[in-house]
Enzyme design. Sequence first.
Site, PDB file in Angstrom:
ATOM      1  N   MET A   2      -2.943  -5.752  13.722  1.00 10.10           N
ATOM      2  CA  MET A   2      -2.650  -6.984  13.653  1.00 10.10           C
ATOM      3  C   MET A   2      -1.509  -7.430  14.738  1.00 10.10           C
ATOM      4  SD  MET A   2      -4.319  -9.133  11.794  1.00 10.10           S
ATOM      5  CE  MET A   2      -5.687  -8.973  10.411  1.00 10.10           C
TER       6      MET A   2
ATOM      7  N   HIS B   8      -0.514  -8.699   5.222  1.00 11.32           N
ATOM      8  CA  HIS B   8      -0.050  -7.433   5.797  1.00 11.32           C
ATOM      9  C   HIS B   8       1.381  -7.488   6.502  1.00 11.32           C
ATOM     10  CE1 HIS B   8      -1.733  -9.902   9.101  1.00 11.32           C
ATOM     11  NE2 HIS B   8      -0.929  -9.557   9.782  1.00 11.32           N
ATOM     12  N   ILE B   9       1.876  -6.346   6.801  1.00 13.87           N
ATOM     13  CA  ILE B   9       3.258  -6.313   7.476  1.00 13.87           C
ATOM     14  C   ILE B   9       3.323  -5.218   8.457  1.00 13.87           C
ATOM     15  CG2 ILE B   9       4.905  -7.776   6.223  1.00 13.87           C
ATOM     16  CD1 ILE B   9       5.569  -5.119   4.661  1.00 13.87           C
TER      17      ILE B   9
ATOM     18  N   TYR C 170      12.545  -8.134   9.875  1.00 10.76           N
ATOM     19  CA  TYR C 170      11.510  -8.402   8.744  1.00 10.76           C
ATOM     20  C   TYR C 170      11.905  -9.802   8.240  1.00 10.76           C
ATOM     21  CZ  TYR C 170       9.574  -8.262   3.888  1.00 10.76           C
ATOM     22  OH  TYR C 170       8.880  -8.434   2.607  1.00 10.76           O
ATOM     23  N   SER C 171      13.023 -10.063   7.961  1.00 18.51           N
ATOM     24  CA  SER C 171      13.587 -11.279   7.290  1.00 18.51           C
ATOM     25  C   SER C 171      13.284 -12.407   8.098  1.00 18.51           C
ATOM     26  CB  SER C 171      15.208 -11.419   7.147  1.00 18.51           C
ATOM     27  OG  SER C 171      15.362 -12.246   6.221  1.00 18.51           O
ATOM     28  N   ALA C 172      13.529 -12.153   9.647  1.00 19.06           N
ATOM     29  CA  ALA C 172      13.156 -13.303  10.528  1.00 19.06           C
ATOM     30  C   ALA C 172      11.549 -13.696  10.549  1.00 19.06           C
ATOM     31  CB  ALA C 172      13.628 -12.677  11.924  1.00 19.06           C
TER      32      ALA C 172
ATOM     33  N   LYS D 188       9.649 -13.449   8.174  1.00 19.56           N
ATOM     34  CA  LYS D 188       9.511 -14.072   7.055  1.00 19.56           C
ATOM     35  C   LYS D 188       9.828 -15.457   6.479  1.00 19.56           C
ATOM     36  CE  LYS D 188       6.956 -10.874   4.659  1.00 19.56           C
ATOM     37  NZ  LYS D 188       5.582 -11.154   4.602  1.00 19.56           N
TER      38      LYS D 188
ATOM     39  N   ILE E 133       9.185  -5.137  -5.223  1.00 19.49           N
ATOM     40  CA  ILE E 133       7.939  -4.617  -6.166  1.00 19.49           C
ATOM     41  C   ILE E 133       7.628  -3.164  -5.903  1.00 19.49           C
ATOM     42  CG2 ILE E 133       5.295  -5.439  -6.209  1.00 19.49           C
ATOM     43  CD1 ILE E 133       7.086  -7.690  -6.622  1.00 19.49           C
TER      44      ILE E 133
ATOM     45  N   THR F 240       5.475  -1.214  -4.864  1.00 14.50           N
ATOM     46  CA  THR F 240       4.480  -0.314  -3.999  1.00 14.50           C
ATOM     47  C   THR F 240       5.141   0.955  -3.312  1.00 14.50           C
ATOM     48  OG1 THR F 240       5.223  -1.745  -1.993  1.00 14.50           O
ATOM     49  CG2 THR F 240       3.458  -2.792  -3.177  1.00 14.50           C
TER      50      THR F 240
HETATM   51  P1  NDP Z   1       2.493  -2.183   2.037  1.00 12.41           P
HETATM   52  O1  NDP Z   1       3.182  -1.177   3.045  1.00 12.41           O
HETATM   53  O2  NDP Z   1       2.046  -1.385   0.935  1.00 12.41           O
HETATM   54  O3  NDP Z   1       1.053  -2.461   2.655  1.00 12.41           O
HETATM   55  C1  NDP Z   1       1.105  -3.115   3.979  1.00 12.41           C
HETATM   56  C2  NDP Z   1      -0.294  -3.229   4.439  1.00 12.41           C
HETATM   57  O4  NDP Z   1      -0.368  -3.663   5.771  1.00 12.41           O
HETATM   58  C3  NDP Z   1      -1.004  -2.025   4.464  1.00 12.41           C
HETATM   59  O5  NDP Z   1      -2.575  -2.258   4.089  1.00 12.41           O
HETATM   60  C4  NDP Z   1      -1.317  -1.295   5.909  1.00 12.41           C
HETATM   61  O6  NDP Z   1      -2.235  -0.773   6.280  1.00 12.41           O
HETATM   62  C5  NDP Z   1      -1.200  -2.812   6.627  1.00 12.41           C
HETATM   63  N1  NDP Z   1      -0.506  -2.857   7.882  1.00 12.41           N
HETATM   64  C6  NDP Z   1       0.719  -2.227   8.199  1.00 12.41           C
HETATM   65  N2  NDP Z   1       0.670  -2.307   9.673  1.00 12.41           N
HETATM   66  C7  NDP Z   1      -0.415  -3.193  10.080  1.00 12.41           C
HETATM   67  C8  NDP Z   1      -0.873  -3.338  11.313  1.00 12.41           C
HETATM   68  N3  NDP Z   1      -0.194  -3.294  12.497  1.00 12.41           N
HETATM   69  N4  NDP Z   1      -1.739  -4.163  11.420  1.00 12.41           N
HETATM   70  C9  NDP Z   1      -2.603  -4.476  10.461  1.00 12.41           C
HETATM   71  N5  NDP Z   1      -2.238  -4.045   9.168  1.00 12.41           N
HETATM   72  C10 NDP Z   1      -1.040  -3.399   8.973  1.00 12.41           C
HETATM   73  O7  NDP Z   1       3.083  -3.587   1.766  1.00 12.41           O
HETATM   74  P2  NDP Z   1       3.370  -4.129   0.286  1.00 12.41           P
HETATM   75  O8  NDP Z   1       2.204  -3.964  -0.529  1.00 12.41           O
HETATM   76  O9  NDP Z   1       4.704  -3.602  -0.441  1.00 12.41           O
HETATM   77  O10 NDP Z   1       3.711  -5.403   0.770  1.00 12.41           O
HETATM   78  C11 NDP Z   1       2.633  -6.567   0.895  1.00 12.41           C
HETATM   79  C12 NDP Z   1       3.342  -7.942   1.212  1.00 12.41           C
HETATM   80  O11 NDP Z   1       4.277  -8.124   0.109  1.00 12.41           O
HETATM   81  C13 NDP Z   1       3.897  -8.054   2.444  1.00 12.41           C
HETATM   82  O12 NDP Z   1       3.690  -9.279   2.961  1.00 12.41           O
HETATM   83  C14 NDP Z   1       5.460  -7.923   2.126  1.00 12.41           C
HETATM   84  O13 NDP Z   1       6.302  -8.474   3.082  1.00 12.41           O
HETATM   85  C15 NDP Z   1       5.259  -8.707   0.667  1.00 12.41           C
HETATM   86  N6  NDP Z   1       6.775  -8.207  -0.125  1.00 12.41           N
HETATM   87  C16 NDP Z   1       6.503  -7.013  -0.611  1.00 12.41           C
HETATM   88  C17 NDP Z   1       7.628  -6.612  -1.308  1.00 12.41           C
HETATM   89  C18 NDP Z   1       7.834  -5.402  -1.973  1.00 12.41           C
HETATM   90  O14 NDP Z   1       8.990  -4.829  -2.523  1.00 12.41           O
HETATM   91  N7  NDP Z   1       6.872  -4.509  -1.900  1.00 12.41           N
HETATM   92  C19 NDP Z   1       8.711  -7.389  -1.610  1.00 12.41           C
HETATM   93  C20 NDP Z   1       8.710  -8.732  -0.909  1.00 12.41           C
HETATM   94  C21 NDP Z   1       7.419  -9.085  -0.290  1.00 12.41           C
HETATM   95  P3  NDP Z   1      -2.387   0.275   7.272  1.00 12.41           P
HETATM   96  O15 NDP Z   1      -1.248   1.130   7.498  1.00 12.41           O
HETATM   97  O16 NDP Z   1      -3.635   0.968   7.049  1.00 12.41           O
HETATM   98  O17 NDP Z   1      -2.385  -0.726   8.507  1.00 12.41           O
END
Ligand code: NDP
Length: 280
Positions: free
Chosen positions: A80, A107-108, A170-172, A174, A205, A207
């Site tokens: 992405m 995704h992030i 990251y915060s920016a 969001k 969370i 994860t």
């Molecule tokens: P993860 O790191 O577990 O998952 C991130 C996902 O994004 C993976 O599937 C990863 O897969 C994919 N990803 C990473 N880089 C790219 C890229 N360049 N292009 C496409 N896909 C990509 O994150 P979380 O599950 O922890 O977070 C999910 C959401 O929840 C996010 O938006 C996060 O900001 C939000 N959030 C999470 C919190 C937490 O404490 N966990 C707290 C607050 C918000 P791959 O590496 O295979 O590409």
Amino acid sequence: MPLVSWHVLLLMPSSPEMLKGKRVIVTGASSGIGEQMAYHLAQMGSHLLITARTEAKLQKVVARCLELGAASAQHVSGSMEDTAFAEHVVKEAEELLGGLDMLILNHIGSSYFHYFDGDVGHVRKLLETNFLSYVAMTVSALPMLKESGGSIVVVSSMAGKVGFPFTVPYSATKFALDGFFSSLRQEFALQNTNISITLCILGFINTDSAMKAAADVVLIPPAPKEECALEIIKGGALRQREVYYKYATIKFSLLLRDWAADLLDYLIRREYNLENLEKK
Ligand code: NDP
């Protein structure tokens, strides 16, 4: 979006029934909350198109979704960082699913958990991945979502509502999501566009990636990713304006932000183990 009272929500069909046979894209679904959302949607009988970069992980998630009862499950892999890929995913949904009912943007890209290092290039790259790709997917998906009267679900964070240390880039990204999608929601209302936008404000969370980055520094206990994923899906299905998980903690923090911002900032700063941060 029309105001919906809690009485009406209680009378509505439950989210599992509401999502049966619906066509859904979930981004960032190879791990974490996105993976859990894919499993919940599969159990609800949705048609799924999931995406992330790692092909092998996506294949496993697709296989599990089919076991769990997805009406169909397919994946497309890529990064992405490239908005052309973001648009490509939506085109794939059109071809493979014949339309779209729900777009879950989750995704992030990877960032660091430490004091801001001044790297402007990193901020730009993260904005591409965490923000601009969300915009590009939304723009591409609008015709299909208008047709279905569908929903956009945007996964954000408390760090997109309040200033937290150690996540400056990251915060920016969001905060940018809140600006874009809250503004777009207003225009949808003015233009009678029947697409809901749900912004999800999450706390810490459990994860794997979040635990690895912050578990020894953040003193707040993490909440479970499975329940978090379900709350997001419910909020999207019910066309809620915002989802807060966990509700009471987040709501209370947001009230403090508006009425006693310095106090909230102080309380947040107390929730970090700075000795462990220095060891990183
Ligand atoms: P993860 O790191 O577990 O998952 C991130 C996902 O994004 C993976 O599937 C990863 O897969 C994919 N990803 C990473 N880089 C790219 C890229 N360049 N292009 C496409 N896909 C990509 O994150 P979380 O599950 O922890 O977070 C999910 C959401 O929840 C996010 O938006 C996060 O900001 C939000 N959030 C999470 C919190 C937490 O404490 N966990 C707290 C607050 C918000 P791959 O590496 O295979 O590409």
